[in-house]
Design a protein around this motif. Structure first.
Motif, PDB file in Angstrom:
ATOM      1  N   ILE A   1       0.647  -1.198  -0.033  1.00  0.00           N
ATOM      2  CA  ILE A   1      -0.068  -0.041   0.197  1.00  0.00           C
ATOM      3  C   ILE A   1       0.591   1.193   0.301  1.00  0.00           C
ATOM      4  N   ASP A   2       0.334   2.131  -0.709  1.00  0.00           N
ATOM      5  CA  ASP A   2       1.171   3.351  -0.476  1.00  0.00           C
ATOM      6  C   ASP A   2       0.873   4.423   0.316  1.00  0.00           C
ATOM      7  N   LEU A   3       1.466   4.415   1.530  1.00  0.00           N
ATOM      8  CA  LEU A   3       1.267   5.541   2.620  1.00  0.00           C
ATOM      9  C   LEU A   3       0.840   7.264   1.878  1.00  0.00           C
ATOM     10  N   VAL A   4       1.551   7.079   0.933  1.00  0.00           N
ATOM     11  CA  VAL A   4       1.449   8.934   0.745  1.00  0.00           C
ATOM     12  C   VAL A   4       0.032   8.813   0.157  1.00  0.00           C
ATOM     13  N   LYS A   5      -0.641   7.972  -0.980  1.00  0.00           N
ATOM     14  CA  LYS A   5      -2.070   7.976  -1.483  1.00  0.00           C
ATOM     15  C   LYS A   5      -3.018   7.801  -0.418  1.00  0.00           C
ATOM     16  N   TYR A   6      -2.840   6.731   0.285  1.00  0.00           N
ATOM     17  CA  TYR A   6      -3.594   6.017   0.813  1.00  0.00           C
ATOM     18  C   TYR A   6      -4.760   6.302   1.558  1.00  0.00           C
ATOM     19  N   SER A   7      -5.949   6.089   1.830  1.00  0.00           N
ATOM     20  CA  SER A   7      -6.544   7.339   3.139  1.00  0.00           C
ATOM     21  C   SER A   7      -7.275   6.218   4.460  1.00  0.00           C
ATOM     22  N   ARG A   8      -6.738   6.805   5.739  1.00  0.00           N
ATOM     23  CA  ARG A   8      -7.709   5.983   5.804  1.00  0.00           C
ATOM     24  C   ARG A   8      -9.123   6.036   6.151  1.00  0.00           C
ATOM     25  N   GLN A   9     -10.092   7.105   5.952  1.00  0.00           N
ATOM     26  CA  GLN A   9     -11.813   7.539   5.703  1.00  0.00           C
ATOM     27  C   GLN A   9     -12.122   6.529   4.663  1.00  0.00           C
ATOM     28  N   ASN A  10     -11.420   6.373   3.471  1.00  0.00           N
ATOM     29  CA  ASN A  10     -11.675   6.116   2.375  1.00  0.00           C
ATOM     30  C   ASN A  10     -11.750   4.287   2.813  1.00  0.00           C
ATOM     31  N   ARG A  11      -9.982   3.542   3.173  1.00  0.00           N
ATOM     32  CA  ARG A  11     -10.146   2.686   3.754  1.00  0.00           C
ATOM     33  C   ARG A  11     -10.001   2.126   1.865  1.00  0.00           C
ATOM     34  N   ALA A  12      -9.400   2.758   0.683  1.00  0.00           N
ATOM     35  CA  ALA A  12      -9.436   1.866  -0.558  1.00  0.00           C
ATOM     36  C   ALA A  12      -7.930   1.692  -0.457  1.00  0.00           C
ATOM     37  N   CYS A  13      -7.079   0.499  -1.465  1.00  0.00           N
ATOM     38  CA  CYS A  13      -6.084   0.774  -1.530  1.00  0.00           C
ATOM     39  C   CYS A  13      -5.657  -0.251  -1.840  1.00  0.00           C
ATOM     40  N   GLU A  14      -4.417   0.111  -3.166  1.00  0.00           N
ATOM     41  CA  GLU A  14      -4.082  -0.691  -3.856  1.00  0.00           C
ATOM     42  C   GLU A  14      -2.574  -1.141  -3.912  1.00  0.00           C
ATOM     43  N   HIS A  15      -2.420  -2.776  -3.887  1.00  0.00           N
ATOM     44  CA  HIS A  15      -1.687  -3.453  -3.306  1.00  0.00           C
ATOM     45  C   HIS A  15      -0.884  -3.382  -5.148  1.00  0.00           C
ATOM     46  N   LEU A  16       0.626  -2.512  -4.360  1.00  0.00           N
ATOM     47  CA  LEU A  16       1.605  -2.443  -5.700  1.00  0.00           C
ATOM     48  C   LEU A  16       2.667  -3.264  -5.507  1.00  0.00           C
ATOM     49  N   PRO A  17       2.812  -3.933  -6.684  1.00  0.00           N
ATOM     50  CA  PRO A  17       4.176  -4.697  -7.089  1.00  0.00           C
ATOM     51  C   PRO A  17       5.201  -4.967  -6.323  1.00  0.00           C
ATOM     52  N   VAL A  18       5.975  -5.225  -5.849  1.00  0.00           N
ATOM     53  CA  VAL A  18       7.557  -5.045  -6.533  1.00  0.00           C
ATOM     54  C   VAL A  18       7.908  -6.173  -7.538  1.00  0.00           C
ATOM     55  N   LYS A  19       8.987  -5.212  -8.379  1.00  0.00           N
ATOM     56  CA  LYS A  19       9.580  -6.069  -9.140  1.00  0.00           C
ATOM     57  C   LYS A  19      11.092  -5.940  -8.775  1.00  0.00           C
ATOM     58  N   PHE A  20      11.514  -6.313 -10.518  1.00  0.00           N
ATOM     59  CA  PHE A  20      13.445  -6.650 -10.265  1.00  0.00           C
ATOM     60  C   PHE A  20      13.547  -5.848 -10.791  1.00  0.00           C
ATOM     61  N   ASP A  21      14.499  -4.815 -11.008  1.00  0.00           N
ATOM     62  CA  ASP A  21      15.363  -4.706 -12.576  1.00  0.00           C
ATOM     63  C   ASP A  21      16.024  -4.716 -12.586  1.00  0.00           C
ATOM     64  N   THR A  22      16.045  -6.464 -13.480  1.00  0.00           N
ATOM     65  CA  THR A  22      17.698  -6.652 -13.725  1.00  0.00           C
ATOM     66  C   THR A  22      18.566  -6.043 -13.980  1.00  0.00           C
ATOM     67  N   SER A  23      18.823  -4.888 -15.312  1.00  0.00           N
ATOM     68  CA  SER A  23      19.513  -3.899 -15.785  1.00  0.00           C
ATOM     69  C   SER A  23      20.466  -3.233 -14.199  1.00  0.00           C
ATOM     70  N   ARG A  24      19.698  -3.045 -13.864  1.00  0.00           N
ATOM     71  CA  ARG A  24      20.480  -2.278 -12.193  1.00  0.00           C
ATOM     72  C   ARG A  24      20.207  -3.374 -11.047  1.00  0.00           C
ATOM     73  N   ALA A  25      20.249  -4.615 -11.100  1.00  0.00           N
ATOM     74  CA  ALA A  25      19.798  -5.449  -9.964  1.00  0.00           C
ATOM     75  C   ALA A  25      19.288  -5.067  -8.791  1.00  0.00           C
ATOM     76  N   SER A  26      18.291  -4.821  -8.819  1.00  0.00           N
ATOM     77  CA  SER A  26      17.793  -4.226  -7.424  1.00  0.00           C
ATOM     78  C   SER A  26      16.096  -4.136  -7.966  1.00  0.00           C
ATOM     79  N   PHE A  27      15.655  -4.062  -6.904  1.00  0.00           N
ATOM     80  CA  PHE A  27      13.746  -4.262  -6.480  1.00  0.00           C
ATOM     81  C   PHE A  27      13.346  -3.058  -6.662  1.00  0.00           C
ATOM     82  N   PHE A  28      11.997  -2.404  -7.009  1.00  0.00           N
ATOM     83  CA  PHE A  28      11.399  -1.286  -6.833  1.00  0.00           C
ATOM     84  C   PHE A  28      10.312  -1.842  -6.889  1.00  0.00           C
ATOM     85  N   VAL A  29       9.460  -0.528  -6.714  1.00  0.00           N
ATOM     86  CA  VAL A  29       7.909  -0.372  -6.480  1.00  0.00           C
ATOM     87  C   VAL A  29       7.107   0.001  -7.740  1.00  0.00           C
ATOM     88  N   GLN A  30       6.521  -0.663  -8.006  1.00  0.00           N
ATOM     89  CA  GLN A  30       5.802  -0.268  -8.859  1.00  0.00           C
ATOM     90  C   GLN A  30       4.822   0.467  -8.812  1.00  0.00           C
TER      91      GLN A  30
END
Length: 87
Positions: A1-30
């Motif tokens: 959940i993106d805590l910047v976009k998330y709203s406790r009143q709305n309770r709507a949350c979007e689960h963001l996928p964790v991806k792996f960038d092979t060119s940088r050999a590191s993980f990131f959140v899309q």
């Protein structure tokens, strides 16, 4: 959940996928939020918003146990003014 976009009143949350960038050999959140804070006050305001949006729940050993874990990354750009005031 993106805590910047998330709203406790709305309770709507979007689960963001964790991806792996092979060119940088590191993980990131899309589609994670990214913003610029022109001052320390703005940065702290944003950070406090994420703290308000996190989830906590009690258990036997800790009544305020965090159910939200976050990564708050800060990149600092600095500039030096010369004696005339120009950057």
């Amino acid at each position: 959940i993106d805590l910047v976009k998330y709203s406790r009143q709305n309770r709507a949350c979007e689960h963001l996928p964790v991806k792996f960038d092979t060119s940088r050999a590191s993980f990131f959140v899309q589609d994670l939020s990214y913003g610029k804070c022109p001052s320390e006050e703005e940065l702290l305001r944003l950070y406090m918003k994420t703290l308000r949006n996190r989830s906590v729940a009690a258990h036997e050993l800790n009544r305020d146990s965090s159910r939200s874990h976050s990564i708050f990354t800060v990149y600092v750009d600095s500039m030096i003014r010369d004696e005339t005031g120009h950057i």
